[in-house]
Structure formats: structure tokens, C-alpha cells
Design a protein around this motif. Structure first.
Motif, mmCIF file in Angstrom:
data_model
loop_
_atom_site.group_PDB
_atom_site.id
_atom_site.type_symbol
_atom_site.label_atom_id
_atom_site.label_comp_id
_atom_site.label_asym_id
_atom_site.label_seq_id
_atom_site.Cartn_x
_atom_site.Cartn_y
_atom_site.Cartn_z
ATOM 1 N N ILE A 178 -2.911 6.903 -19.009
ATOM 2 C CA ILE A 178 -3.863 6.486 -19.815
ATOM 3 C C ILE A 178 -4.583 5.387 -18.644
ATOM 4 N N ALA A 179 -5.792 5.708 -18.211
ATOM 5 C CA ALA A 179 -6.830 5.180 -17.290
ATOM 6 C C ALA A 179 -7.762 3.887 -17.728
ATOM 7 N N TYR A 194 -7.393 14.949 -12.730
ATOM 8 C CA TYR A 194 -6.758 15.047 -13.476
ATOM 9 C C TYR A 194 -6.245 17.180 -13.368
ATOM 10 N N ALA A 195 -6.912 18.020 -13.106
ATOM 11 C CA ALA A 195 -6.809 19.300 -13.072
ATOM 12 C C ALA A 195 -5.014 18.986 -12.172
ATOM 13 N N GLY A 196 -4.712 18.576 -11.117
ATOM 14 C CA GLY A 196 -3.762 18.679 -10.305
ATOM 15 C C GLY A 196 -2.402 18.471 -11.317
ATOM 16 N N PHE A 197 -2.512 18.148 -12.552
ATOM 17 C CA PHE A 197 -1.845 16.706 -13.127
ATOM 18 C C PHE A 197 -2.104 17.956 -14.935
ATOM 19 N N ASP A 247 -16.349 6.588 -16.776
ATOM 20 C CA ASP A 247 -17.118 7.605 -17.012
ATOM 21 C C ASP A 247 -16.647 9.182 -16.547
ATOM 22 N N VAL A 248 -15.929 10.092 -17.453
ATOM 23 C CA VAL A 248 -14.952 11.225 -17.307
ATOM 24 C C VAL A 248 -16.152 12.107 -17.099
ATOM 25 N N ILE A 307 -10.756 15.052 -20.697
ATOM 26 C CA ILE A 307 -10.809 14.128 -20.922
ATOM 27 C C ILE A 307 -10.444 13.502 -21.803
ATOM 28 N N THR A 308 -9.297 12.945 -22.626
ATOM 29 C CA THR A 308 -9.766 12.356 -24.083
ATOM 30 C C THR A 308 -10.342 10.649 -23.959
ATOM 31 N N VAL A 309 -11.514 10.202 -24.648
ATOM 32 C CA VAL A 309 -12.106 9.227 -24.398
ATOM 33 C C VAL A 309 -11.538 8.401 -25.709
ATOM 34 N N VAL A 310 -11.037 7.108 -25.258
ATOM 35 C CA VAL A 310 -10.593 5.756 -25.712
ATOM 36 C C VAL A 310 -12.111 5.038 -26.582
ATOM 37 N N ASP A 311 -11.799 4.839 -27.725
ATOM 38 C CA ASP A 311 -13.652 4.146 -27.854
ATOM 39 C C ASP A 311 -13.463 2.804 -27.512
ATOM 40 N N ALA A 312 -13.932 2.672 -26.533
ATOM 41 C CA ALA A 312 -13.638 0.884 -25.904
ATOM 42 C C ALA A 312 -14.977 -0.081 -26.347
ATOM 43 N N SER A 313 -15.032 0.278 -27.663
ATOM 44 C CA SER A 313 -15.784 -0.529 -28.540
ATOM 45 C C SER A 313 -15.639 -1.879 -27.937
#
Length: 166
Positions: free
Chosen positions: A109-110, A123-126, A137-138, A143-149
Motif C-alpha cells: 500500500i502506498a 510496479y512492473a518489477g513486482f 496519481d496512478v 494499480i488498485t486505487v483506494v477511495d481517499a475521500s
């Protein structure tokens, strides 16, 4: 030899013996004040959080870490975090991201702009590691994006992602 002892001496010796035995039994039966250690048997799954230099004090990271801990309690997944030290640039952050990748984290998780930028670069290395971004910004990467609202949406989103990796 016992025949030479007076009755008083035998009774005194017996009394001392009774007192010593009573003290020994009391000492051995005395309850231990320390609580019993709690041991968890974790699964061989680790969820890793990459944060900026604020570590877990940052709003995004704090909420993400809470979700990771919730998932850990529910599923016995190990959780850990790593803060990016030094310059807060994607190039520097990439080395920290890569260190989590080579540790074979099951999910990374970033949390925050710089950690997410590092994730988009590396991300492509793993490909076998599940990756999720909180904020940042992905750039259209898979990459899965978590709602950060809100902190609660971050917590619940991260908890769901981490628990699914169990």
C-alpha cells in the motif's frame, strides 16, 4: 542420637520444620503478577505500507495503517510500514518501494503523492505483488486505487484489500 534430645527440642525442631514447609508451599503457590504472554500465529502473508517522511503521522498513512491493523487482527496477516527518508522525490522513493518488493510483501500500500509516484515507476518489477494507492496519481497504471475521500473510506478500503490477500 534422637534419644539424647529432650521433648522440648523435638517439638521445637518439628515446629521449625512445619514453618519452613508452610513458607515454601506459600511461595510456590503464590500467583504470578505478570500477565501470560500472548502469542499470535501469523500467516506467511505480509502487507506493507510505504509512507512519506511523515511516516504514520500523515493523514493518509494513519488511516491506511489503521485499516491494515484491522485486517491483521481479523486474518492474522503480518503488517509493516516503511517511511521514505531523505529527499521526497519519486527517484529516492523508488529505492524504498523496491526494498518492500524484494521482501516479498504480499500486498504493498502506498500512501501519499511521493510513495504512489514510486509505485507507478516500479510496479512492473513486482507483478506477483498486489499493489494499492492511497492518494496520488496512478497515471493509468494497473494499480488498485483506494477511495481517499475520508479517513474512514481509506481505512475500510485498505482493510478490504489487505484481508483479501490472506
Amino acid at each position: 542420637m534422637l534419644r539424647n534430645l529432650t521433648r522440648w527440642q523435638v517439638l521445637a525442631g518439628a515446629g521449625v520444620l512445619v514453618v519452613v514447609v508452610a513458607l515454601l508451599v506459600t511461595w510456590l503457590a503464590w500467583p504470578d503478577d505478570k500477565p501470560a504472554p500472548r502469542e499470535r500465529q501469523y500467516k506467511s502473508t505480509t502487507a506493507c505500507l510505504l509512507t512519506d517522511d511523515k511516516d504514520l503521522a500523515g493523514d493518509l498513512a494513519k488511516a491506511a495503517w489503521a485499516g491494515m491493523q484491522d485486517a491483521s487482527l481479523a486474518t492474522l496477516i503480518k503488517v509493516q510500514h516503511l517511511a521514505i527518508t531523505g529527499p521526497q522525490t519519486p527517484a529516492n522513493a523508488l529505492t524504498f518501494y523496491n526494498s518492500l518488493g524484494v521482501q516479498h510483501c504480499t500486498v504493498i500500500i502506498a500512501a501519499g503523492d511521493v510513495p504512489v509516484a514510486a509505485m507507478t515507476q516500479g510496479y512492473a518489477g513486482f507483478p506477483d505483488i498486489k499493489q494499492a494507492a492511497v492518494g496520488g496519481d496512478v497515471q493509468g497504471k494497473p494499480i488498485t486505487v483506494v477511495d481517499a475521500s475520508s479517513p474512514e473510506s481509506i481505512r475500510n478500503g485498505v482493510k478490504t484489500i489487505v484481508a483479501a490477500s490472506a
